[in-house]
Design a protein around this motif. Sequence first.
Motif, PDB file in Angstrom:
ATOM      1  N   SER A 254      28.153 -11.643 -44.045  1.00  0.00           N
ATOM      2  CA  SER A 254      27.328 -11.960 -45.207  1.00  0.00           C
ATOM      3  C   SER A 254      26.645 -10.724 -45.811  1.00  0.00           C
ATOM      4  CB  SER A 254      26.288 -13.006 -44.811  1.00  0.00           C
ATOM      5  OG  SER A 254      25.629 -13.486 -45.940  1.00  0.00           O
ATOM      6  N   TRP A 255      27.436  -9.747 -46.258  1.00  0.00           N
ATOM      7  CA  TRP A 255      26.853  -8.578 -46.900  1.00  0.00           C
ATOM      8  C   TRP A 255      26.423  -8.900 -48.317  1.00  0.00           C
ATOM      9  CZ3 TRP A 255      27.119  -2.891 -46.164  1.00  0.00           C
ATOM     10  CH2 TRP A 255      27.015  -2.565 -44.823  1.00  0.00           C
ATOM     11  N   MET A 256      27.295  -9.547 -49.048  1.00  0.00           N
ATOM     12  CA  MET A 256      26.969  -9.991 -50.405  1.00  0.00           C
ATOM     13  C   MET A 256      27.384 -11.452 -50.503  1.00  0.00           C
ATOM     14  SD  MET A 256      25.732  -7.266 -51.956  1.00  0.00           S
ATOM     15  CE  MET A 256      25.909  -7.249 -53.718  1.00  0.00           C
ATOM     16  N   THR A 257      26.576 -12.233 -51.211  1.00  0.00           N
ATOM     17  CA  THR A 257      26.879 -13.657 -51.320  1.00  0.00           C
ATOM     18  C   THR A 257      26.867 -14.092 -52.781  1.00  0.00           C
ATOM     19  OG1 THR A 257      24.556 -14.276 -51.065  1.00  0.00           O
ATOM     20  CG2 THR A 257      25.880 -14.179 -49.060  1.00  0.00           C
ATOM     21  N   ALA A 258      27.663 -15.122 -53.051  1.00  0.00           N
ATOM     22  CA  ALA A 258      27.712 -15.732 -54.379  1.00  0.00           C
ATOM     23  C   ALA A 258      28.041 -17.200 -54.174  1.00  0.00           C
ATOM     24  CB  ALA A 258      28.757 -15.071 -55.254  1.00  0.00           C
ATOM     25  N   TYR A 259      27.110 -18.049 -54.498  1.00  0.00           N
ATOM     26  CA  TYR A 259      27.293 -19.486 -54.351  1.00  0.00           C
ATOM     27  C   TYR A 259      27.726 -19.804 -52.931  1.00  0.00           C
ATOM     28  CZ  TYR A 259      26.979 -19.121 -59.386  1.00  0.00           C
ATOM     29  OH  TYR A 259      26.559 -18.818 -60.648  1.00  0.00           O
ATOM     30  N   TYR A 260      28.999 -20.149 -52.752  1.00  0.00           N
ATOM     31  CA  TYR A 260      29.489 -20.547 -51.437  1.00  0.00           C
ATOM     32  C   TYR A 260      30.402 -19.501 -50.816  1.00  0.00           C
ATOM     33  CZ  TYR A 260      27.590 -24.888 -53.085  1.00  0.00           C
ATOM     34  OH  TYR A 260      26.743 -25.826 -53.580  1.00  0.00           O
ATOM     35  N   ASP A 261      30.406 -18.316 -51.357  1.00  0.00           N
ATOM     36  CA  ASP A 261      31.247 -17.241 -50.841  1.00  0.00           C
ATOM     37  C   ASP A 261      30.374 -16.157 -50.217  1.00  0.00           C
ATOM     38  OD1 ASP A 261      33.442 -18.564 -51.878  1.00  0.00           O
ATOM     39  OD2 ASP A 261      33.431 -17.413 -53.744  1.00  0.00           O
ATOM     40  N   ALA A 262      30.916 -15.519 -49.186  1.00  0.00           N
ATOM     41  CA  ALA A 262      30.225 -14.407 -48.537  1.00  0.00           C
ATOM     42  C   ALA A 262      31.233 -13.286 -48.306  1.00  0.00           C
ATOM     43  CB  ALA A 262      29.607 -14.856 -47.219  1.00  0.00           C
ATOM     44  N   TYR A 263      30.826 -12.080 -48.642  1.00  0.00           N
ATOM     45  CA  TYR A 263      31.682 -10.911 -48.501  1.00  0.00           C
ATOM     46  C   TYR A 263      31.086  -9.988 -47.442  1.00  0.00           C
ATOM     47  CZ  TYR A 263      33.414 -12.539 -52.985  1.00  0.00           C
ATOM     48  OH  TYR A 263      33.946 -13.313 -53.982  1.00  0.00           O
ATOM     49  N   GLY A 264      31.864  -9.704 -46.412  1.00  0.00           N
ATOM     50  CA  GLY A 264      31.454  -8.763 -45.383  1.00  0.00           C
ATOM     51  C   GLY A 264      32.355  -7.547 -45.418  1.00  0.00           C
ATOM     52  N   LEU A 265      32.103  -6.617 -44.512  1.00  0.00           N
ATOM     53  CA  LEU A 265      32.951  -5.426 -44.457  1.00  0.00           C
ATOM     54  C   LEU A 265      34.341  -5.748 -43.936  1.00  0.00           C
ATOM     55  CD1 LEU A 265      30.536  -2.727 -43.013  1.00  0.00           C
ATOM     56  CD2 LEU A 265      31.291  -3.003 -45.360  1.00  0.00           C
ATOM     57  N   TRP A 266      34.457  -6.731 -43.074  1.00  0.00           N
ATOM     58  CA  TRP A 266      35.714  -6.978 -42.384  1.00  0.00           C
ATOM     59  C   TRP A 266      36.300  -8.361 -42.654  1.00  0.00           C
ATOM     60  CZ3 TRP A 266      36.666  -2.279 -41.253  1.00  0.00           C
ATOM     61  CH2 TRP A 266      35.620  -1.427 -40.927  1.00  0.00           C
ATOM     62  N   ARG A 267      35.480  -9.288 -43.133  1.00  0.00           N
ATOM     63  CA  ARG A 267      35.940 -10.652 -43.410  1.00  0.00           C
ATOM     64  C   ARG A 267      35.282 -11.163 -44.688  1.00  0.00           C
ATOM     65  NH1 ARG A 267      39.046 -12.356 -39.602  1.00  0.00           N
ATOM     66  NH2 ARG A 267      39.160 -14.511 -40.255  1.00  0.00           N
ATOM     67  N   ILE A 268      35.955 -12.115 -45.313  1.00  0.00           N
ATOM     68  CA  ILE A 268      35.398 -12.792 -46.486  1.00  0.00           C
ATOM     69  C   ILE A 268      35.456 -14.288 -46.198  1.00  0.00           C
ATOM     70  CG2 ILE A 268      35.752 -13.295 -48.928  1.00  0.00           C
ATOM     71  CD1 ILE A 268      36.856 -10.428 -49.164  1.00  0.00           C
ATOM     72  N   LYS A 269      34.353 -14.974 -46.464  1.00  0.00           N
ATOM     73  CA  LYS A 269      34.262 -16.403 -46.172  1.00  0.00           C
ATOM     74  C   LYS A 269      33.993 -17.169 -47.456  1.00  0.00           C
ATOM     75  CE  LYS A 269      30.593 -18.136 -44.202  1.00  0.00           C
ATOM     76  NZ  LYS A 269      29.517 -18.449 -43.309  1.00  0.00           N
ATOM     77  N   SER A 270      34.746 -18.251 -47.641  1.00  0.00           N
ATOM     78  CA  SER A 270      34.553 -19.108 -48.803  1.00  0.00           C
ATOM     79  C   SER A 270      34.334 -20.531 -48.313  1.00  0.00           C
ATOM     80  CB  SER A 270      35.775 -19.039 -49.714  1.00  0.00           C
ATOM     81  OG  SER A 270      35.580 -19.889 -50.825  1.00  0.00           O
ATOM     82  N   CYS A 271      33.224 -21.108 -48.698  1.00  0.00           N
ATOM     83  CA  CYS A 271      32.896 -22.477 -48.302  1.00  0.00           C
ATOM     84  C   CYS A 271      32.694 -23.327 -49.548  1.00  0.00           C
ATOM     85  CB  CYS A 271      31.611 -22.522 -47.481  1.00  0.00           C
ATOM     86  SG  CYS A 271      31.725 -21.694 -45.905  1.00  0.00           S
ATOM     87  N   GLY A 272      33.408 -24.385 -49.635  1.00  0.00           N
ATOM     88  CA  GLY A 272      33.138 -25.335 -50.707  1.00  0.00           C
ATOM     89  C   GLY A 272      34.051 -25.206 -51.886  1.00  0.00           C
ATOM     90  N   GLY A 273      33.659 -24.429 -52.833  1.00  0.00           N
ATOM     91  CA  GLY A 273      34.392 -24.382 -54.076  1.00  0.00           C
ATOM     92  C   GLY A 273      33.872 -25.457 -55.019  1.00  0.00           C
ATOM     93  N   VAL A 274      34.733 -25.968 -55.871  1.00  0.00           N
ATOM     94  CA  VAL A 274      34.338 -26.930 -56.895  1.00  0.00           C
ATOM     95  C   VAL A 274      33.852 -28.243 -56.286  1.00  0.00           C
ATOM     96  CG1 VAL A 274      35.140 -28.253 -58.883  1.00  0.00           C
ATOM     97  CG2 VAL A 274      35.926 -25.910 -58.547  1.00  0.00           C
ATOM     98  N   PHE A 275      34.558 -28.726 -55.252  1.00  0.00           N
ATOM     99  CA  PHE A 275      34.230 -30.035 -54.701  1.00  0.00           C
ATOM    100  C   PHE A 275      33.267 -29.968 -53.526  1.00  0.00           C
ATOM    101  CE2 PHE A 275      38.425 -30.462 -56.668  1.00  0.00           C
ATOM    102  CZ  PHE A 275      38.097 -31.389 -57.641  1.00  0.00           C
ATOM    103  N   ARG A 276      32.841 -28.792 -53.163  1.00  0.00           N
ATOM    104  CA  ARG A 276      31.905 -28.588 -52.059  1.00  0.00           C
ATOM    105  C   ARG A 276      32.353 -29.284 -50.784  1.00  0.00           C
ATOM    106  NH1 ARG A 276      25.873 -28.791 -54.661  1.00  0.00           N
ATOM    107  NH2 ARG A 276      26.286 -27.261 -56.245  1.00  0.00           N
ATOM    108  N   THR A 277      33.561 -29.067 -50.427  1.00  0.00           N
ATOM    109  CA  THR A 277      34.045 -29.600 -49.164  1.00  0.00           C
ATOM    110  C   THR A 277      33.342 -28.864 -48.037  1.00  0.00           C
ATOM    111  OG1 THR A 277      35.855 -28.027 -49.091  1.00  0.00           O
ATOM    112  CG2 THR A 277      36.305 -30.167 -50.116  1.00  0.00           C
ATOM    113  N   ARG A 278      33.279 -29.461 -46.910  1.00  0.00           N
ATOM    114  CA  ARG A 278      32.584 -28.872 -45.765  1.00  0.00           C
ATOM    115  C   ARG A 278      33.429 -27.817 -45.053  1.00  0.00           C
ATOM    116  NH1 ARG A 278      27.603 -29.816 -46.921  1.00  0.00           N
ATOM    117  NH2 ARG A 278      27.074 -31.988 -47.062  1.00  0.00           N
ATOM    118  N   ARG A 279      34.654 -27.638 -45.483  1.00  0.00           N
ATOM    119  CA  ARG A 279      35.549 -26.702 -44.831  1.00  0.00           C
ATOM    120  C   ARG A 279      35.309 -25.288 -45.352  1.00  0.00           C
ATOM    121  NH1 ARG A 279      40.846 -26.147 -46.750  1.00  0.00           N
ATOM    122  NH2 ARG A 279      41.731 -24.417 -45.640  1.00  0.00           N
ATOM    123  N   CYS A 280      35.201 -24.351 -44.447  1.00  0.00           N
ATOM    124  CA  CYS A 280      35.053 -22.944 -44.819  1.00  0.00           C
ATOM    125  C   CYS A 280      36.318 -22.194 -44.419  1.00  0.00           C
ATOM    126  CB  CYS A 280      33.865 -22.317 -44.109  1.00  0.00           C
ATOM    127  SG  CYS A 280      32.278 -22.940 -44.648  1.00  0.00           S
TER     128      CYS A 280
END
Length: 170
Positions: free
Chosen positions: A32-58
Amino acid sequence: MGFNTSSVWIKVAFICLILATILFVVGFATVSWMTAYYDAYGLWRIKSCGGVFRTRRCDSIKVESRWLKRNGWEDWYRATQAFECIGLICLGMALLIMVLFVFVDRMRKRSPLLAVIFFCFAAVIAMVIGFLIFGIKLEGLDIGWSMGLAIAACVLTFVAGVMSVIDLKK
């Protein structure tokens, strides 16, 4: 000699370096270096949770060259990773030399303390350059808690360097 016989400045520097190392390693490794809504950008991984329908799956993806190339991010992303790695290496060297300086009688000389000062400030410079690259390229996003930990570690490393300079001057 040892920790009890060290000056107050060295004790503060030593504690700051220990805390800085812990905080930076956690910040360096998390997503979680930088975050935007349901996305998180790290140095080594990027995580996206939700999207338009806000599903619980990341979904978490490893930062790979082909993904970076496809998004046009390869150069600056790799530069950020490199500067943060240099910062981590310099921080580790500063802590190692400080441990030797504090606990080994033969190391209580001017040159190991100069090395600690050098590595502290080199770590700070490398970390700040990495923060700036990442922050400028992902402008408009929020700073995440991982980058916050890394920034706190950078400040503690700077304090350790200043305390070492003060001890050197006395």
